[in-house]
Motif scaffolding. Sequence first.
Motif, PDB file in Angstrom:
ATOM      1  N   UNK A 117      59.199 -58.726 -72.122  1.00  0.00           N
ATOM      2  CA  UNK A 117      58.029 -57.861 -72.308  1.00  0.00           C
ATOM      3  C   UNK A 117      57.807 -57.001 -71.068  1.00  0.00           C
ATOM      4  N   UNK A 118      57.588 -55.706 -71.291  1.00  0.00           N
ATOM      5  CA  UNK A 118      57.248 -54.787 -70.209  1.00  0.00           C
ATOM      6  C   UNK A 118      55.825 -54.294 -70.396  1.00  0.00           C
ATOM      7  N   UNK A 119      55.118 -54.116 -69.302  1.00  0.00           N
ATOM      8  CA  UNK A 119      53.711 -53.726 -69.336  1.00  0.00           C
ATOM      9  C   UNK A 119      53.470 -52.530 -68.434  1.00  0.00           C
ATOM     10  N   UNK A 136      66.360 -49.907 -59.776  1.00  0.00           N
ATOM     11  CA  UNK A 136      66.571 -51.353 -59.819  1.00  0.00           C
ATOM     12  C   UNK A 136      65.268 -52.130 -59.848  1.00  0.00           C
ATOM     13  N   UNK A 137      64.164 -51.450 -59.544  1.00  0.00           N
ATOM     14  CA  UNK A 137      62.895 -52.140 -59.481  1.00  0.00           C
ATOM     15  C   UNK A 137      62.733 -52.878 -58.164  1.00  0.00           C
ATOM     16  N   UNK A 169      53.918 -46.896 -62.661  1.00  0.00           N
ATOM     17  CA  UNK A 169      54.628 -48.161 -62.544  1.00  0.00           C
ATOM     18  C   UNK A 169      54.439 -48.988 -63.816  1.00  0.00           C
ATOM     19  N   UNK A 170      55.518 -49.598 -64.242  1.00  0.00           N
ATOM     20  CA  UNK A 170      55.393 -50.661 -65.222  1.00  0.00           C
ATOM     21  C   UNK A 170      56.020 -51.914 -64.614  1.00  0.00           C
ATOM     22  N   UNK A 171      55.739 -53.063 -65.217  1.00  0.00           N
ATOM     23  CA  UNK A 171      56.274 -54.300 -64.687  1.00  0.00           C
ATOM     24  C   UNK A 171      56.863 -55.159 -65.799  1.00  0.00           C
ATOM     25  N   UNK A 216      49.797 -64.168 -61.797  1.00  0.00           N
ATOM     26  CA  UNK A 216      50.199 -63.463 -63.021  1.00  0.00           C
ATOM     27  C   UNK A 216      50.665 -62.040 -62.761  1.00  0.00           C
ATOM     28  N   UNK A 217      50.549 -61.565 -61.511  1.00  0.00           N
ATOM     29  CA  UNK A 217      51.111 -60.259 -61.149  1.00  0.00           C
ATOM     30  C   UNK A 217      52.605 -60.354 -60.834  1.00  0.00           C
ATOM     31  N   UNK A 218      53.140 -61.573 -60.782  1.00  0.00           N
ATOM     32  CA  UNK A 218      54.560 -61.757 -60.494  1.00  0.00           C
ATOM     33  C   UNK A 218      55.410 -61.062 -61.546  1.00  0.00           C
ATOM     34  N   UNK A 219      56.286 -60.178 -61.080  1.00  0.00           N
ATOM     35  CA  UNK A 219      57.118 -59.386 -61.993  1.00  0.00           C
ATOM     36  C   UNK A 219      58.039 -58.502 -61.176  1.00  0.00           C
TER      37      UNK A 219
END
Length: 120
Positions: free
Chosen positions: A44-46, A112-113, A36-38, A89-92
Motif C-alpha cells: 500500500x502506498x499513501x 529509490x526513496x 511525497x508519498x510513502x 506508524x510513520x515508518x515507511x
Amino acid sequence: EVQVVESGGGLVQAGGSLRLSCVVSGFASDDVDIGWFRQPPGPVREGVSCISLSDGNTYYTDPVKGRFTISSDNAKNTVYLQMDNLKPEDTAVYYCALCTVRGNFDFRSWGQGTQVTVSS
C-alpha cells in the motif's frame, strides 16, 4: 527525463524529527506540484503531502497534519518535508512524486526513496 534524488531518512525515536529533501530536475516549467508519498512494509502506498511550486499551496493527509511541513526552494529545485513528532506508524520508505494539492498522487516512483524508521 525527470530525475530525483531523495535523502534525509534515518532511524529516530518516537517524538523525534527528520527533514527529507528531494532534488528534482527535468521539468519544463515550475508549474507543477511535487510532493511525497510513502510505502510502509507491504504494497500500500499513501500520499503524504504536496506543494505547488508556482503558488505554494499545500496538501497534507490527515495523519500528518500539524506534524509535517512541506516547503520548496525553487532556486535549488528542491522540495523538503520537515517531519516533527514522528510516530512509529510513520515508518515507511518515502518517495518524491508528482501530485496535486487536491490530494492526488502519481505513485510511480522516480527514485529509490529514503527509508524512515521510527522506534517506539
